[in-house]
Design a protein around this motif. Structure first.
Motif, PDB file in Angstrom:
ATOM      1  N   ILE A 189       0.856  -1.189   0.000  1.00 30.09           N
ATOM      2  CA  ILE A 189       0.000   0.000   0.000  1.00 30.09           C
ATOM      3  C   ILE A 189       0.888   1.233   0.000  1.00 30.09           C
ATOM      4  CG2 ILE A 189      -1.787   1.286   1.258  1.00 30.09           C
ATOM      5  CD1 ILE A 189      -2.606  -1.377   2.558  1.00 30.09           C
ATOM      6  N   ASP A 190       0.634   2.139  -0.945  1.00 36.27           N
ATOM      7  CA  ASP A 190       1.362   3.412  -0.994  1.00 36.27           C
ATOM      8  C   ASP A 190       0.595   4.464  -0.198  1.00 36.27           C
ATOM      9  OD1 ASP A 190       3.354   2.384  -2.519  1.00 36.27           O
ATOM     10  OD2 ASP A 190       2.663   3.228  -4.425  1.00 36.27           O
ATOM     11  N   VAL A 191       1.301   5.165   0.671  1.00 32.77           N
ATOM     12  CA  VAL A 191       0.694   6.199   1.524  1.00 32.77           C
ATOM     13  C   VAL A 191       1.255   7.557   1.121  1.00 32.77           C
ATOM     14  CG1 VAL A 191       0.369   7.027   3.883  1.00 32.77           C
ATOM     15  CG2 VAL A 191       0.418   4.569   3.420  1.00 32.77           C
ATOM     16  N   TYR A 192       0.359   8.492   0.804  1.00 37.33           N
ATOM     17  CA  TYR A 192       0.758   9.857   0.432  1.00 37.33           C
ATOM     18  C   TYR A 192       0.711  10.772   1.663  1.00 37.33           C
ATOM     19  CZ  TYR A 192       0.422   8.525  -4.490  1.00 37.33           C
ATOM     20  OH  TYR A 192       0.617   7.939  -5.711  1.00 37.33           O
ATOM     21  N   GLU A 193       1.298  11.928   1.534  1.00 35.53           N
ATOM     22  CA  GLU A 193       1.286  12.907   2.626  1.00 35.53           C
ATOM     23  C   GLU A 193      -0.123  13.511   2.754  1.00 35.53           C
ATOM     24  OE1 GLU A 193       2.617  15.346   5.761  1.00 35.53           O
ATOM     25  OE2 GLU A 193       3.136  13.390   4.942  1.00 35.53           O
ATOM     26  N   LYS A 194      -0.465  13.910   3.975  1.00 34.87           N
ATOM     27  CA  LYS A 194      -1.778  14.508   4.230  1.00 34.87           C
ATOM     28  C   LYS A 194      -1.894  15.865   3.519  1.00 34.87           C
ATOM     29  CE  LYS A 194      -1.148  14.411   8.637  1.00 34.87           C
ATOM     30  NZ  LYS A 194      -1.346  14.581  10.102  1.00 34.87           N
ATOM     31  N   GLU A 195      -3.115  16.195   3.143  1.00 35.52           N
ATOM     32  CA  GLU A 195      -3.403  17.484   2.517  1.00 35.52           C
ATOM     33  C   GLU A 195      -4.488  18.179   3.326  1.00 35.52           C
ATOM     34  OE1 GLU A 195      -4.535  16.765  -1.471  1.00 35.52           O
ATOM     35  OE2 GLU A 195      -2.607  15.882  -2.071  1.00 35.52           O
ATOM     36  N   GLY A 196      -4.268  19.453   3.621  1.00 41.40           N
ATOM     37  CA  GLY A 196      -5.239  20.201   4.404  1.00 41.40           C
ATOM     38  C   GLY A 196      -4.676  20.573   5.762  1.00 41.40           C
ATOM     39  N   GLY A 197      -5.568  20.957   6.669  1.00 40.93           N
ATOM     40  CA  GLY A 197      -5.149  21.373   8.006  1.00 40.93           C
ATOM     41  C   GLY A 197      -4.907  20.202   8.930  1.00 40.93           C
ATOM     42  N   LYS A 198      -4.664  20.531  10.217  1.00 37.67           N
ATOM     43  CA  LYS A 198      -4.387  19.491  11.196  1.00 37.67           C
ATOM     44  C   LYS A 198      -5.641  18.698  11.552  1.00 37.67           C
ATOM     45  CE  LYS A 198      -0.392  21.699  13.380  1.00 37.67           C
ATOM     46  NZ  LYS A 198       0.189  22.195  14.637  1.00 37.67           N
TER      47      LYS A 198
ATOM     48  N   TYR B  33      -8.410  17.088   7.052  1.00 32.08           N
ATOM     49  CA  TYR B  33      -7.443  16.761   6.011  1.00 32.08           C
ATOM     50  C   TYR B  33      -7.900  15.506   5.258  1.00 32.08           C
ATOM     51  CZ  TYR B  33      -5.732  13.089   9.162  1.00 32.08           C
ATOM     52  OH  TYR B  33      -5.636  11.998   9.958  1.00 32.08           O
ATOM     53  N   THR B  34      -7.373  15.355   4.083  1.00 29.30           N
ATOM     54  CA  THR B  34      -7.567  14.128   3.318  1.00 29.30           C
ATOM     55  C   THR B  34      -6.205  13.497   3.089  1.00 29.30           C
ATOM     56  OG1 THR B  34      -7.411  15.292   1.205  1.00 29.30           O
ATOM     57  CG2 THR B  34      -9.617  15.010   2.135  1.00 29.30           C
ATOM     58  N   GLN B  35      -6.205  12.202   2.936  1.00 29.09           N
ATOM     59  CA  GLN B  35      -4.937  11.491   2.716  1.00 29.09           C
ATOM     60  C   GLN B  35      -5.159  10.392   1.687  1.00 29.09           C
ATOM     61  OE1 GLN B  35      -3.071  10.014   6.272  1.00 29.09           O
ATOM     62  NE2 GLN B  35      -1.087   9.861   5.264  1.00 29.09           N
ATOM     63  N   ARG B  36      -4.318  10.406   0.690  1.00 31.63           N
ATOM     64  CA  ARG B  36      -4.452   9.437  -0.393  1.00 31.63           C
ATOM     65  C   ARG B  36      -3.652   8.173  -0.079  1.00 31.63           C
ATOM     66  NH1 ARG B  36      -5.326  10.190  -6.008  1.00 31.63           N
ATOM     67  NH2 ARG B  36      -5.228  12.437  -5.685  1.00 31.63           N
ATOM     68  N   ILE B  37      -4.278   7.031  -0.202  1.00 32.98           N
ATOM     69  CA  ILE B  37      -3.566   5.750  -0.125  1.00 32.98           C
ATOM     70  C   ILE B  37      -3.973   4.927  -1.339  1.00 32.98           C
ATOM     71  CG2 ILE B  37      -3.519   5.800   2.407  1.00 32.98           C
ATOM     72  CD1 ILE B  37      -5.552   3.506   2.336  1.00 32.98           C
ATOM     73  N   VAL B  38      -3.050   4.165  -1.872  1.00 30.17           N
ATOM     74  CA  VAL B  38      -3.304   3.357  -3.060  1.00 30.17           C
ATOM     75  C   VAL B  38      -2.960   1.901  -2.737  1.00 30.17           C
ATOM     76  CG1 VAL B  38      -2.777   3.007  -5.497  1.00 30.17           C
ATOM     77  CG2 VAL B  38      -2.756   5.312  -4.531  1.00 30.17           C
TER      78      VAL B  38
END
Length: 466
Positions: free
Chosen positions: A411-420, A423-428
């Motif tokens: 599973i690839d984990v991306y950095e969080k986007e948005g505030g603390k 936020y949304t976080q993309r995982i593939v």
């Protein structure tokens, strides 16, 4: 003088027993020594030839491993030793559940399970190795590693794993895998082949020791999560202030490990578990309601991957083969230049060594490319295995470590986007057998997982590169 050589337990009598006598050295002693040398070399050559013939016909050249014994009716055949075989099955089962080799060794010791050498001694089976052990229940993690990597437990015979360079040298050297001779399904297997192959991929990927916790267990997502930006593995941590919070972060993050990854890629363990459960249920639901469409999607996916992989491998194989032929020509030309005096001996030795090293590397690559091309045909079977794994998941209420290993590759984990807080976080998710799989989605589908009060992690089921 009795003389021995290491390839076989054969003794011969030297031509002259008294080369050095009270009257001084015999004048013909050097000639007799030469004859003795030729005799030893000839016997060794014949034994090696016999050894090679027997090994090439499928006769096991090594003694049976722990879990097998020689058949009473035919010592060239192995049969299962029920008591030891059950221990082997337990070891593989614990490994597939995510337990480390050290943990498995500790569990076996606590259960008072005899180590292999002590077990063989108790059963009266003669084996080479250290006879006396301080603690006959103290398993070593290296023993566990050896058991988990022995292909013989799938029912195979593997000959010529090691070799000796000369009858004068007793040391055994590891043989390259391409020189092994493998005979499959010769005896009754103890371990399912699919489970064995799955575990080998985990053994290769797993390098970091499990984090210390009160229960000694590691999270089932260890070795599955990777940083989407730098490709490094995400490590499992426990919050130092609140021991109830467990999370993953990039092992290459520059502020934590002096690496070069710009972001931490923090994700909580409970969040990733809920999101993966959500996606797997979505996958199972789509299979249940659109079975034909799902099968068609898998067929298109595996066919596309198969053709791309095959084309790439054939290109690399042709390139390596052409370079190997060129190396042969260059080596011959270098030799001719050296003989004619155009090239000094020193330069010849340097170039010939360089060409030999490259030739061996190319030989390994060519073998690997051919082996991978031979497995391309298995990709057709992969989609059927994936469907079986999804259907098995449909019968389960919770996600377990064995099921996770059966379904997901990484599973690839991306950095969080948005505030603390928001936020949304993309995982593939990349599945075993089929890789990344994008399912048709509707606007009404919700891919948010509520991990704790006030915190949602949104799952976006589409990779940036897709």
């Amino acid at each position: 003088m009795d003389t021995y050589f290491p390839d076989r337990d054969i003794r011969f009598i030297a031509v002259n027993d008294n080369i050095d006598s009270d009257e001084g050295e015999s004048e013909i002693a050097p000639f007799k020594n030469v004859l003795n040398e030729f005799y030893a070399r000839d016997i060794s050559k014949k034994c090696r030839s016999s050894y090679r013939i027997r090994g090439s016909t499928g006769e096991p050249l090594a003694p049976p491993p722990y879990g097998y014994i020689k058949s009473p009716d035919n010592p060239k055949k192995w049969v299962i030793d029920p008591e030891a075989a059950q221990v082997v099955r337990d070891i593989f089962k614990m490994a597939l559940e995510g337990k480390s080799n050290e943990t498995i060794a500790r569990i076996l010791q606590e259960r008072k399970v005899l180590i292999p050498m002590a077990y063989w001694q108790e059963k009266g089976i003669r084996k080479g190795g250290k006879v006396t052990q301080p603690n006959k229940y103290k398993w070593c993690k290296t023993t566990i590693t050896k058991i988990l990597t022995q292909q013989e437990y799938c029912g195979d015979i593997i000959n010529f794993k090691t070799y000796s360079k000369s009858y004068k040298n007793k040391k055994r050297y590891d043989n390259p895998k391409e020189n092994w001779v493998i005979f499959k399904d010769v005896h009754e297997p103890i371990i399912n082949r699919d489970d064995f192959e799955l575990l080998q991929t985990l053994v290769v990927k797993t390098k970091r020791r499990a984090p210390k916790k009160e229960n000694g267990e590691k999270n089932m997502f260890c070795d599955f999560l990777y940083c989407a930006d730098c490709g490094s593995k995400l490590w499992y941590h426990t919050n130092t202030t609140n021991k109830e919070i467990h999370f993953f972060s990039c092992s290459n993050y520059k502020k934590d490990t002096r690496g070069n990854c710009e972001s931490r890629h923090y994700i909580r363990a409970d969040a990733i578990e809920q999101v993966v459960m959500l996606e797997l249920r979505r996958l199972a639901k789509y299979l249940e309601s659109h079975e034909e469409e799902f099968a068609k999607l898998l067929a298109e996916k595996t066919n596309a991957d198969m053709l791309a992989e095959q084309k790439n491998l054939e290109t690399e194989l042709n390139r390596a083969t052409a370079r190997n032929e060129m190396i042969t020509s260059l080596f011959a030309k270098t030799y001719e230049d050296n003989v004619s005096g155009k090239l000094s001996d020193e330069m010849y030795m340097e170039l010939s060594h360089k060409y030999e090293v490259e030739r061996l590397e190319l030989k390994t690559k060519i073998f690997e490319y051919k082996e991978r091309l031979a497995k391309i045909s298995e990709m057709e079977q992969n989609k059927d295995d994936f469907l079986k794994a999804v259907r098995k998941f449909m019968e389960m209420e919770t996600l377990t470590a064995p099921m996770l290993r059966e379904l997901i590759d990484h599973i690839d984990v991306y950095e969080k986007e948005g505030g603390k807080k928001n936020y949304t976080q993309r995982i593939v998710i990349y599945y075993r057998f089929v890789g990344y799989l994008e399912l048709p989605s509707s606007e009404n589908e919700n891919y948010k997982a509520n991990t704790r009060k006030g915190v949602d992690v949104e799952y976006i089921p589409k990779a940036k590169s897709a």
